[in-house]
Motif scaffolding. Structure first.
Motif, PDB file in Angstrom:
ATOM      1  N   ALA A   1      -7.535  -0.810  12.789  1.00 22.88           N
ATOM      2  CA  ALA A   1      -8.704  -1.416  12.152  1.00 22.88           C
ATOM      3  C   ALA A   1      -8.838  -2.883  12.564  1.00 22.88           C
ATOM      4  O   ALA A   1      -9.940  -3.363  12.852  1.00 22.88           O
ATOM      5  N   LEU A   2      -7.712  -3.584  12.630  1.00 18.91           N
ATOM      6  CA  LEU A   2      -7.760  -4.999  13.013  1.00 18.91           C
ATOM      7  C   LEU A   2      -8.155  -5.154  14.483  1.00 18.91           C
ATOM      8  O   LEU A   2      -8.988  -5.998  14.831  1.00 18.91           O
ATOM      9  N   MET A   3      -7.554  -4.345  15.344  1.00 18.94           N
ATOM     10  CA  MET A   3      -7.896  -4.435  16.765  1.00 18.94           C
ATOM     11  C   MET A   3      -9.356  -4.068  16.981  1.00 18.94           C
ATOM     12  O   MET A   3     -10.068  -4.708  17.747  1.00 18.94           O
ATOM     13  N   ASP A   4      -9.810  -3.007  16.306  1.00 15.37           N
ATOM     14  CA  ASP A   4     -11.194  -2.574  16.453  1.00 15.37           C
ATOM     15  C   ASP A   4     -12.145  -3.694  16.052  1.00 15.37           C
ATOM     16  O   ASP A   4     -13.122  -3.987  16.750  1.00 15.37           O
ATOM     17  N   ALA A   5     -11.843  -4.349  14.936  1.00 19.44           N
ATOM     18  CA  ALA A   5     -12.702  -5.434  14.461  1.00 19.44           C
ATOM     19  C   ALA A   5     -12.699  -6.586  15.465  1.00 19.44           C
ATOM     20  O   ALA A   5     -13.746  -7.146  15.804  1.00 19.44           O
ATOM     21  N   ALA A   6     -11.501  -6.933  15.955  1.00 20.69           N
ATOM     22  CA  ALA A   6     -11.406  -8.045  16.894  1.00 20.69           C
ATOM     23  C   ALA A   6     -12.183  -7.744  18.177  1.00 20.69           C
ATOM     24  O   ALA A   6     -12.890  -8.605  18.712  1.00 20.69           O
ATOM     25  N   VAL A   7     -12.076  -6.495  18.653  1.00 12.12           N
ATOM     26  CA  VAL A   7     -12.767  -6.128  19.896  1.00 12.12           C
ATOM     27  C   VAL A   7     -14.272  -6.088  19.671  1.00 12.12           C
ATOM     28  O   VAL A   7     -15.053  -6.539  20.517  1.00 12.12           O
ATOM     29  N   ASP A   8     -14.693  -5.562  18.515  1.00  8.14           N
ATOM     30  CA  ASP A   8     -16.138  -5.490  18.252  1.00  8.14           C
ATOM     31  C   ASP A   8     -16.777  -6.871  18.204  1.00  8.14           C
ATOM     32  O   ASP A   8     -17.962  -7.016  18.487  1.00  8.14           O
ATOM     33  N   ARG A   9     -15.977  -7.876  17.860  1.00 13.62           N
ATOM     34  CA  ARG A   9     -16.545  -9.228  17.819  1.00 13.62           C
ATOM     35  C   ARG A   9     -16.805  -9.809  19.199  1.00 13.62           C
ATOM     36  O   ARG A   9     -17.435 -10.857  19.318  1.00 13.62           O
ATOM     37  N   TYR A  10     -16.294  -9.157  20.249  1.00  9.55           N
ATOM     38  CA  TYR A  10     -16.615  -9.641  21.604  1.00  9.55           C
ATOM     39  C   TYR A  10     -18.064  -9.322  21.975  1.00  9.55           C
ATOM     40  O   TYR A  10     -18.674 -10.024  22.780  1.00  9.55           O
TER      41      TYR A  10
ATOM     42  N   TYR B   1       0.846  -1.192   0.000  1.00 14.98           N
ATOM     43  CA  TYR B   1       0.000   0.000   0.000  1.00 14.98           C
ATOM     44  C   TYR B   1       0.880   1.240   0.000  1.00 14.98           C
ATOM     45  O   TYR B   1       1.956   1.253   0.601  1.00 14.98           O
ATOM     46  N   GLN B   2       0.401   2.263  -0.656  1.00 16.69           N
ATOM     47  CA  GLN B   2       1.112   3.531  -0.647  1.00 16.69           C
ATOM     48  C   GLN B   2       0.092   4.646  -0.689  1.00 16.69           C
ATOM     49  O   GLN B   2      -0.864   4.595  -1.468  1.00 16.69           O
ATOM     50  N   ASN B   3       0.287   5.609   0.177  1.00 19.82           N
ATOM     51  CA  ASN B   3      -0.569   6.795   0.146  1.00 19.82           C
ATOM     52  C   ASN B   3      -2.066   6.444   0.233  1.00 19.82           C
ATOM     53  O   ASN B   3      -2.899   7.053  -0.435  1.00 19.82           O
ATOM     54  N   GLY B   4      -2.403   5.393   1.057  1.00 23.70           N
ATOM     55  CA  GLY B   4      -3.804   5.047   1.247  1.00 23.70           C
ATOM     56  C   GLY B   4      -4.370   4.152   0.178  1.00 23.70           C
ATOM     57  O   GLY B   4      -5.545   3.782   0.229  1.00 23.70           O
ATOM     58  N   LYS B   5      -3.576   3.819  -0.832  1.00 21.12           N
ATOM     59  CA  LYS B   5      -4.096   2.971  -1.906  1.00 21.12           C
ATOM     60  C   LYS B   5      -3.261   1.720  -2.061  1.00 21.12           C
ATOM     61  O   LYS B   5      -2.072   1.708  -1.801  1.00 21.12           O
TER      62      LYS B   5
ATOM     63  N   SER C   1      -0.178   1.919  11.129  1.00 21.98           N
ATOM     64  CA  SER C   1      -0.845   2.067  12.421  1.00 21.98           C
ATOM     65  C   SER C   1      -2.352   2.052  12.242  1.00 21.98           C
ATOM     66  O   SER C   1      -3.086   1.589  13.113  1.00 21.98           O
ATOM     67  N   PHE C   2      -2.851   2.544  11.093  1.00 19.03           N
ATOM     68  CA  PHE C   2      -4.291   2.481  10.890  1.00 19.03           C
ATOM     69  C   PHE C   2      -4.748   1.032  10.746  1.00 19.03           C
ATOM     70  O   PHE C   2      -5.811   0.647  11.225  1.00 19.03           O
ATOM     71  N   VAL C   3      -3.929   0.234  10.050  1.00 15.32           N
ATOM     72  CA  VAL C   3      -4.275  -1.179   9.911  1.00 15.32           C
ATOM     73  C   VAL C   3      -4.310  -1.833  11.290  1.00 15.32           C
ATOM     74  O   VAL C   3      -5.212  -2.620  11.606  1.00 15.32           O
TER      75      VAL C   3
ATOM     76  N   ARG D   1     -12.743  -2.962   3.815  1.00 14.09           N
ATOM     77  CA  ARG D   1     -13.244  -1.657   4.253  1.00 14.09           C
ATOM     78  C   ARG D   1     -12.114  -0.624   4.266  1.00 14.09           C
ATOM     79  O   ARG D   1     -12.311   0.532   3.906  1.00 14.09           O
ATOM     80  N   SER D   2     -10.924  -1.058   4.719  1.00 10.76           N
ATOM     81  CA  SER D   2      -9.798  -0.138   4.772  1.00 10.76           C
ATOM     82  C   SER D   2      -9.470   0.386   3.377  1.00 10.76           C
ATOM     83  O   SER D   2      -9.168   1.568   3.190  1.00 10.76           O
ATOM     84  N   GLU D   3      -9.549  -0.494   2.407  1.00  8.99           N
ATOM     85  CA  GLU D   3      -9.218  -0.073   1.039  1.00  8.99           C
ATOM     86  C   GLU D   3     -10.265   0.883   0.487  1.00  8.99           C
ATOM     87  O   GLU D   3      -9.985   1.645  -0.427  1.00  8.99           O
TER      88      GLU D   3
END
Lengths: 322, 322, 322, 322, 322
Positions: free
Chosen positions: A142-151, A8-12, A137-139, A124-126
């Motif tokens: 995003a991964l931690m947020d998804a993992a936590v939301d699944r609780y 990925y570069q520059n958000g893409k 750091s955004f990834v 979703r990130s893409e």
């Protein structure tokens, strides 16, 4: 097993790349590589360790599995361990693990023993290049947020389970099964607690105090995850508290049932014992017992027995012993 | 008793040395001596105190034994006390002690009342010269890591023990033995807790805040031990919590059993009491009781008794009183 | 739904303004806009986000609802979430939410799922220009103070509920209903706790340590709210403690009742069993039983039965078994 | 009452001195006076206050007694209060107090309501001039160390007491006495806790953070006392925890016993009720009951009764109801 | 109601002054005014607010009452709230309040809903000019010290109450009344805790960290109050702990009593059932029952019944079932 690997570069997204190309992309500035593995074997992990120059202690933790959730810094990189908890159709909890290695220009996610993947997070990130611009750091976020939301749905299932048991308890139904269910529920809460409490504690490192360089710009976002974890943690504590109360309420209900049984026992005993006494009296062999010679002595005594029993039954019914 | 004594330099063993040579090697720069004692007597400890110039309070602690786990600095040297917990074949816990005196150029390990030694740690360290280069602090790490890792199988045995008791509880088996087992399990957890909680607390000194000079380079490694201790500590707390719940569940099961017994008692009493009443009625001495003169009065009444009992039995069976 | 929208300057209301005018007033120095929304839809929130330039994470929290109470800073602005708890006529708790977005020159209050509004706060604030001069932070204070003060009557209702249950317990009445009521009360306390404890924790940010610029002048006032929250929190803990005690007292009362029932059972059984034995004795068929031939044998024996029962009744009454 | 009074210099005793000489020795540099009082009256304390210029609040505390353990600084001097706990032959705890006033050149120890004195501490100190050279602070250390070490045998006695009760509980013996003993044990633990926990908390002042000038050189020694106190404190908590568990286990054992009694009751009732029914059947007055006319009807029926009872007895024995 | 009002200078009372003179004396340097109010109405409080320029939030707290104990600074002045707890003759607790406003040159004490005043504090202070020289802060100390010292006899009464209940419990007396008394005692402890714990927490401000200017010289004295509060707090916790234990011990005693009753029931039932069986046997109508024709059959059987009962009685007595 390699799930996916892209640069990925520059958000893409630049391209889906092969493992051999990782080295090229990692060395470019402003570019980062995101690799997702699933249940990798030792060789694959060693490969990745070399590709990203990971710390041996962190890789060993990922290899062994069964770590407690944590977030650790090794130099400039961050190593995070999260538990993945999935609900069996039978209601049992299945424990998996998500290990995240994050450096300035790479993210390596290793999922172990978990059914559901995190491809939706990548998708979703893409679709949000504005946020993905923040880089690796955004990834991580995003991964931690998804993992936590699944609780949350898991915890809601446990709450529903408790409500079901409560209804059984107050209806006085199946106290034995209630006990077993409450005990099992408490064990599941322990599993949830082991996933969430250490993570909550570790999470502070990403938004308060000395935040790792790589996560600095996204502090507010990591604080948001912390907030979800606090809520989960508090809910676990409340359910746990209610489970303990429910166990003691269940014991009270059992004792109440026992008490009620004892009253019924006494009531029915009385209904039999009194006529038995009367029959005993007229079974005595005295020579002078005028009733015995009456023409209607027998039906009168039978009626007396029935009458007394009706009266007793009425009184006991009124006193709620029957 | 001297187990072994060797000098190391630059990650490699120089030689097995005699006690008399210790002084020579300790005074060389870049070299350190690693001495392992087992259940030493007072004289041997005094000798070592002189050889390494140990602090009298630390030596006295090692002499007395029964210390709580701790890590203390005396000037430039570190004194650590760990509990060794071994499982008896009978399932009982055996408590030993490991005292570690570590200075820049020496390590003295004193094992007391423990079966299994730490020769494997020495062997593995000698196979990893890269790490052993860090000197005496790496030996401290390796010994502590080994001692802490040995807590895991013990705790797993206690977890298995709890699971065994749980099965008995929910099967309604041997409540008396369950109580005794749960009580004993709680005591074992106290022993484990006394070994682990103070060590966890002390461990912070070796990776956070002001770390002793001798341990500074290996902070990440000591943090790893801390991490294991946190996990052990959390597991102990969870088992302890479940033991308390199991005791209260066991009480509920006992009360339930009692309640069931009372219902059986009542049911069987009814099966006997009703025919007894009927027999009593026909034992009355009235002159005018037509049934008594019937040809088949007796078998009819016997059948009546049996019929009522069959009906009662059916009803009580359906109501789960029997 | 827009409840009201007005601009204030120097402690006085300038005008009720339309949503389109917000932008004009917000850009004037020394002036602030106070907007109150109720159960807004997504579009309305997006509009406000643009009008006041709110942080996306905060708006998303308000949109989703079911947040835990918190106070967060986003740059110069403050975002606060409070729970609103209202008492159903049936005694159930209804949970709503109040979200407050406060910047130097605006206040946006969003009320969700709550019956009673905060118009009275606006009215009182307008009557106190001296205080309203402090600007948007005073509105924040006034709204939080009002929301927190509304917890007191709810908690008093729960206290009254507990007192009612206590009376039932000690009168030995309806133990089953008491259990259910105590359990429900404990659940309500959990709801209250979830509203108050996190808010109390967050509140510290507004009067101790590094206070947000916008709230600095009113620190003493925010400390006052903290003080009320501490009192509420302490009261919840006390009621919770008494509920647990009441559950265990209730169990003791149930066991006591059971014990009393058992004594009554035994007493009545004795009153029937003894005469039955006597009747049995005189039903024996011995050829030589002189009493059987006595003229008054029968009445004598009946009197004997009655006499023994009177004596037993007197003794059992005295021993409080009856 | 004055127990002893002596002056020391350079680790050696100069002389036993009279109270009137105190002033002379206190004013000499490098010299300190050590006075031991036992249950002093008001006048004696006032005298000492003047001799050593003690702070009035400290003296008042010593006069009143019943203080909680503490260590307080008044200017350059230290005032310490310790509880002395002695075991009665009957197993009861006797609470005394040790008040220590320590300045650069004096130590005043005041023992109240305690049998055993601290003369052995003085004797041992005088045999160790190397340590006694540290001056009054070493005496403070030595006295505190001795007082704290005396808690260990008391606590061991309580541990032994618990073990004795445990044996009774699991043998199902004397549940009433066990309850009383456990309750009393818990009270004794409260007494121990009140002696140790506040002292542990206060102890930190003598080895961590800002240590009083007079104690600075002996920090490592005071840390050692702290260590003992932590161990004592932890042991108290563990015993307390086991006492609570033991109370609940005892309740379970009582309920189990009750359950067993109920089964025995039911079993014996069955052994009597069934033959009674049979006897009732053959007591019926039907004209046509062939068995009645059989020659061996009576012994056959008696044998039937006995046979049924033997069978029942065998079954009940096997089911562990008897 | 104005209780008293006087001006002091240099540790001595200048004069009893009227309310109108307060302003004159307050403006003199080195002089302070001490006003005591009891259950004042709104007008009186407003007057005082003007006379001493009190902070509106503090005055409002005093007006509303029912505050939690606290110590707050408003600029240079200190506002303290203490609970006054008085024992009813019936043993109930009566809750009053003491509000103290203290500035450099004034003390205003407001007593609400409390019987006993603090005139004795004024009298004693006037007898100690040395201490009163410290000015208004010494009055603050003296009043707080007096208020805190009054908690001790109340707590001792609660301790005595617990001891009374304990005796009843272990004597097996009036379990129902014990439960009610223990529950009420727990509620009283909550009241005490609410008075003491927040005050203890607040007290730290007057002797540790940044102490208000007005209290600085008397830090040691305020520390002494803290010390009393810690002791009170610890005692409350211990009593509370013992109350909980006592409730569970009481439940065990109730279950024990129940168990004993069940044994008695079984024993008496046996004493009646066995002779009834024998009577039933000899009531059978077999033609061939030799015993029936024996001359002494009847007395022999009666003796047999009595003999069996004596033997049973002896065995049951020995087994402690009777």
């Amino acid at each position: 097993m390699l799930v996916s690997c892209a640069a990925y570069q520059n958000g893409k997204k630049l391209a889906d790349i092969g493992e051999s190309e990782i080295h090229d992309y990692v060395s470019r500035p402003d570019c980062f590589v995101w690799v997702a593995l699933r249940d990798p074997d030792r060789a694959k992990l060693d490969e990745m360790q070399q590709a990203f120059d990971l710390h041996p202690l962190a890789v060993e933790d990922a290899r062994h599995g069964h770590q407690r959730p944590k977030i650790e810094e090794y130099g400039d990189s961050v190593f995070a361990v999260l538990h993945i908890i999935e609900l069996d159709p039978s209601g049992a909890l299945k424990l998996g693990e998500l290990d995240l290695f994050v450096g300035r220009n790479y993210v390596l996610s290793v999922r172990t023993a978990a059914e559901r993947g995190f491809q939706d997070v990548r998708a979703r990130s893409e679709r949000e290049p504005e946020l993905l611009k923040h880089g690796s750091s955004f990834v991580l976020y995003a991964l931690m947020d998804a993992a936590v939301d699944r609780y949350f749905p898991v915890l809601q299932a446990l709450e529903a389970e408790l409500e079901g048991i409560e209804e059984h308890i107050f209806a006085g139904l199946s106290p034995r099964r209630n006990l077993r269910a409450l005990y099992a529920l408490k064990q599941k809460l322990v599993t949830m607690k082991h996933a969430i409490a250490p993570l909550l504690e570790a999470m502070g490192k990403l938004h308060g105090g000395r935040v790792p360089q790589v996560c600095y710009n996204l502090r507010d976002y990591f604080r948001d995850i912390s907030d979800h974890l606090v809520r989960l943690n508090q809910t676990i504590d409340s359910i746990r508290d209610m489970v303990i109360t429910a166990i003691s309420v269940n014991l009270s209900m059992i004792t109440l049932e026992e008490s009620k049984t004892m009253k019924q026992l006494a009531a029915y005993a009385a209904l039999v014992a009194v006529p038995t006494l009367i029959a005993g009296v007229y079974g005595m062999n005295f020579q002078h017992m005028p009733e015995l010679e009456w023409m209607f002595g027998y039906p009168v005594v039978l009626s007396l027995m029935a009458g007394i029993d009706f009266y007793l039954y009425y009184r006991l019914k009124k006193a709620k012993w029957l």
